[in-house]
Motif scaffolding. Sequence first.
Motif, PDB file in Angstrom:
ATOM      1  N   SER A 126       0.818  -1.219   0.000  1.00 16.95           N
ATOM      2  CA  SER A 126       0.000   0.000   0.000  1.00 16.95           C
ATOM      3  C   SER A 126       0.850   1.267   0.000  1.00 16.95           C
ATOM      4  O   SER A 126       0.314   2.373   0.028  1.00 16.95           O
ATOM      5  N   GLY A 127       2.186   1.122  -0.029  1.00 18.34           N
ATOM      6  CA  GLY A 127       3.067   2.283  -0.127  1.00 18.34           C
ATOM      7  C   GLY A 127       3.417   2.933   1.195  1.00 18.34           C
ATOM      8  O   GLY A 127       3.979   4.019   1.223  1.00 18.34           O
ATOM      9  N   ASN A 128       3.104   2.262   2.310  1.00 17.05           N
ATOM     10  CA  ASN A 128       3.377   2.847   3.623  1.00 17.05           C
ATOM     11  C   ASN A 128       4.780   2.549   4.144  1.00 17.05           C
ATOM     12  O   ASN A 128       5.168   3.081   5.176  1.00 17.05           O
ATOM     13  N   GLU A 129       5.512   1.667   3.469  1.00 13.52           N
ATOM     14  CA  GLU A 129       6.863   1.301   3.898  1.00 13.52           C
ATOM     15  C   GLU A 129       7.886   1.822   2.890  1.00 13.52           C
ATOM     16  O   GLU A 129       7.605   1.883   1.691  1.00 13.52           O
ATOM     17  N   VAL A 130       9.049   2.166   3.390  1.00 11.18           N
ATOM     18  CA  VAL A 130      10.187   2.487   2.538  1.00 11.18           C
ATOM     19  C   VAL A 130      11.328   1.546   2.916  1.00 11.18           C
ATOM     20  O   VAL A 130      11.315   0.944   3.986  1.00 11.18           O
TER      21      VAL A 130
END
Length: 148
Positions: A126-130
Amino acid sequence: MAGTMNEKESKDFLENKDLLIHIGTVDEKGEPFVTPTVYYFDRDSDKIYITTQKNSKKVNNLRKKNSIYFCIDDPTLPYKGVRGKATVKIHEDINYNLSIIKKILMRAVGSLDDPTSKWLLSDAESGNEVVLEITPSYYSTWDYNKTP
């Protein structure tokens, strides 16, 4: 006084799945902020990878200054460890991050089917981690197995 590890010993040590990396960043007040976390060490590139929430304090600190100090040590006798200074690149590409996060999870958890792994992979999708790519500029090692 401890002895030191050679390059092969250092790389073998960094591949130990039971160890955490402690990274030190500098916050908005100029004060140190140290965070322990799991990591993945890529032996071929000599890079260390961690994953974290996109809006975490360490990411906010790194967006202002991308250099860190780090320490990976074994707290059991005889003590040994690797520490150093590094630059950090923040990766936000979901496909790239998923491949690295899977390596981190296999190292730390041992399975992608574990509930923690599933949660982290879902968060990454979902794009919440880098992914933080840590490139050491130097290492310092110690090994109390090699006392003079």
